[in-house]
Design an enzyme around this catalytic site. Structure first.
Site, PDB file in Angstrom:
ATOM      1  N   SER A 212       0.839  -1.189   0.000  1.00  0.00           N
ATOM      2  CA  SER A 212       0.000   0.000   0.000  1.00  0.00           C
ATOM      3  C   SER A 212       0.882   1.250   0.000  1.00  0.00           C
ATOM      4  CB  SER A 212      -0.967  -0.040   1.191  1.00  0.00           C
ATOM      5  OG  SER A 212      -1.984   0.921   1.049  1.00  0.00           O
ATOM      6  N   GLU A 330      -9.278  -5.837  -3.354  1.00  0.00           N
ATOM      7  CA  GLU A 330      -8.672  -4.665  -2.721  1.00  0.00           C
ATOM      8  C   GLU A 330      -9.690  -3.714  -2.091  1.00  0.00           C
ATOM      9  OE1 GLU A 330      -5.482  -3.934  -2.377  1.00  0.00           O
ATOM     10  OE2 GLU A 330      -4.363  -4.911  -3.983  1.00  0.00           O
ATOM     11  N   HIS A 424      -7.735  -5.677   0.715  1.00  0.00           N
ATOM     12  CA  HIS A 424      -6.481  -4.921   0.723  1.00  0.00           C
ATOM     13  C   HIS A 424      -5.636  -5.306   1.933  1.00  0.00           C
ATOM     14  CE1 HIS A 424      -3.919  -1.470  -0.218  1.00  0.00           C
ATOM     15  NE2 HIS A 424      -4.042  -1.032   1.016  1.00  0.00           N
TER      16      HIS A 424
END
Length: 546
Positions: A212, A330, A424
């Site tokens: 990320s 995600e 995610h």
């Protein structure tokens, strides 16, 4: 390993046996005493730069002076200051992290017998706003068990790490500001280069890695000339190559970073930088978050010379092997990034046709109206993470570097029950093997998934060692190979046909028209800009209507 003579002396003076017998490493920056867990030595909370507190805020990190004696490295350092909000999610820790502006520390997990071992340098995620290297999910023991030294770091977050302001630029010898958190990451890499050999590591074989915002940081480091030569490979998990603010001018519909800094100062009622530096760090951080301050890398012509897409288009990024990928679900845990669903499939299709014009038919084949709620999630996923991952492996392949692409598409009973299939960051406990280190609201990872985790650890470790993966994961190459992590790893080719071409063409037109590219896609997309010079090849990759 022989008992260090200082540990013997401490034991003679009555120190506790556990502490006295901890492994001691005499590094160039100073001696540290850690702990031993089986065959893995662990050293926590080692300072790598002078803490930038008070009047030192918003300055590049200064190197630490070598310390005298033996520093205790048995406990993690504090997290960097971050908003103390009350919103709960799957990422929320059990308790608030201890925070401080004195937070520039790193942690090391090293095999006891390490000699010139590869180094895996981990950068945590959290939107450049939250997170810490002390999170249990990032424990490096299992990776270190594969003969890899794991280093995890803290770096300045939020307004304390990423603020640009005309007065800060004026006091800088280079006349730039912002990017302080990125400079922290570079300082930590410099510390590793100078010290890691003492821990058994190879300073010439460092892999930068992150997920990320950590993956975004990997891209910043690959782009920045200032980081060149401090790493040899890169791992980017769920990274995003979006448009960036520029230091002194508005760009792509966003104000300059310096103008944002001025607005922030006015919002917290600070007349100048002196007043900003005099504010309590937590108060300032919370106030900036409430005002909507969004930390990001700044195009300043020095640390980050240009828009990231331009650097990779020109082949000016670090010429290193890369492993990159993203997760199927995600956006299931990031619903704030997805636009609100319309009332019907017809409304969805009408809106897409209005926004995408000549590209609408191709878009609707990828993201059909018949399943428009899922299509909305997939659109944002691909615009941020899917396109970026494939772009990275394509660009590194073009430089002649090994490049490996993956899709994490694994689910568990808990993720199915919560509607969070492959959400995610859900790959993290598999990459680190930390099933028992997830936050309390994280869907439980079953022990039956250990074989998948072990396979991923092997892949990541082998890449850190050699820049290649073992066990049948082919490089991206002309066949567009990738590894599909579902119940088991399966090598495949041709990930999501048409996805990369769709976003490459849209971004090309937006760049030419001065329009931002990020999560403003699908139902949130501005109208498709007209044809532009330099975009013919990208346009031609989109199938014609009909």
């Amino acid at each position: 390993m022989k008992l260090h003579y200082l540990a013997c002396a401490a034991l003679a003076l009555g120190a506790s046996p556990a502490l006295a017998q901890g492994p001691i490493v005499d590094a160039p920056s100073g001696s540290v005493r850690g702990t031993l867990d089986g065959s893995i030595r662990t050293f926590k909370g080692i300072p790598y730069a002078v803490p930038p507190t008070g009047g030192m805020r918003w300055r590049p990190p200064a190197p630490m002076q070598s310390w005298k004696g033996v520093r205790d490295a048995a406990k993690f350092g504090a997290a960097c200051v971050q908003p103390q909000g009350k919103t709960l999610s799957v990422y929320s820790p059990a308790e608030p992290l201890p925070v401080s502006e004195d937070c520039l520390t790193l942690n090391i997990w090293a095999p006891a017998d390490a000699k010139r071992a590869p180094v895996f340098f981990w950068i945590h995620g959290g939107a450049l706003t939250t997170g810490s290297s002390r999170e249990a999910m990032y424990d490096g023991k299992r990776l270190a068990g594969q003969g890899v030294i794991v280093v995890s770091i803290n770096y300045r977050l939020g307004v304390l790490g990423w603020l640009a302001h005309p007065a800060l630029s004026a006091e800088s010898p280079q006349k730039v500001s912002g990017n302080y958190g990125l400079l922290d990451q570079m300082a930590a890499l410099a510390w590793v280069k100078h010290n890691i050999a003492a821990f058994g590591g190879d300073p010439a074989n460092v892999t930068i890695a992150g997920e990320s915002a950590g993956g975004l940081s990997v891209l910043f480091l690959m782009q920045s000339p200032l980081a060149r030569g401090t790493f040899a490979k890169a791992v980017a998990q769920s990274a995003y190559m979006v448009s960036m603010p520029e230091l002194k001018k508005s760009a792509y519909g966003a104000p300059s970073a310096e103008a944002v800094g001025q607005m922030l100062a006015a919002g917290v009622q600070a007349p100048d930088v002196v007043a900003l530096r005099g504010m309590d760090g937590q108060t300032l951080t919370d106030g900036a978050a409430k005002l909507g301050f969004f930390p990001f890398g700044v195009v300043d012509g020095l640390v980050l010379p240009e828009q990231m897409v331009a650097t990779f288009d020109k082949g000016r990024q670090a010429p290193v092997p890369i492993l990159a990928g993203f997760n199927q679900g995600e956006i299931r845990s990031l619903m704030m990034l997805a636009p609100k669903a319309p009332g019907s499939a017809a409304d969805y299709e009408k809106a897409i046709r209005e926004r995408y014009g000549a590209f609408a038919d191709a878009f609707l084949r990828l993201y059909p109206a018949a399943d428009y709620k899922e299509s909305i999630l997939a659109t944002t996923r691909d615009a941020l993470y899917g396109w970026t991952a494939e772009r990275l492996v394509r660009k590194q392949t073009a430089l002649g570097q090994p490049a490996y692409l993956y899709l994490f598409d694994h689910g568990t009973p808990a993720t199915a029950a919560g509607g969070l299939h492959a959400f995610h960051a859900s790959e993290l406990p598999y990459v680190f093997g930390t099933f028992d280190g997830t936050p309390p609201r994280w869907p439980k990872v079953p022990e039956s998934d250990r074989p998948l985790s072990d396979a991923m650890i092997d892949y990541w470790a082998s890449f850190a060692k050699s820049g290649k993966t073992d066990q049948g994961w082919p490089a991206y190459g002309d066949a567009r190979n990738y590894m599909h992590f579902a119940d088991t790893p399966q090598a495949k080719a041709g990930l999501m046909p048409g996805m990369y071409e769709q976003y490459e063409a849209v971004v090309c037109r937006r760049r030419a028209a001065g329009v931002a590219w990020n999560w403003n896609v699908g139902l949130a997309s501005p109208p498709l800009p007209p044809k532009a010079a330099g975009c013919d090849q990208a346009d031609a990759a989109i199938p014609a209507p009909g």
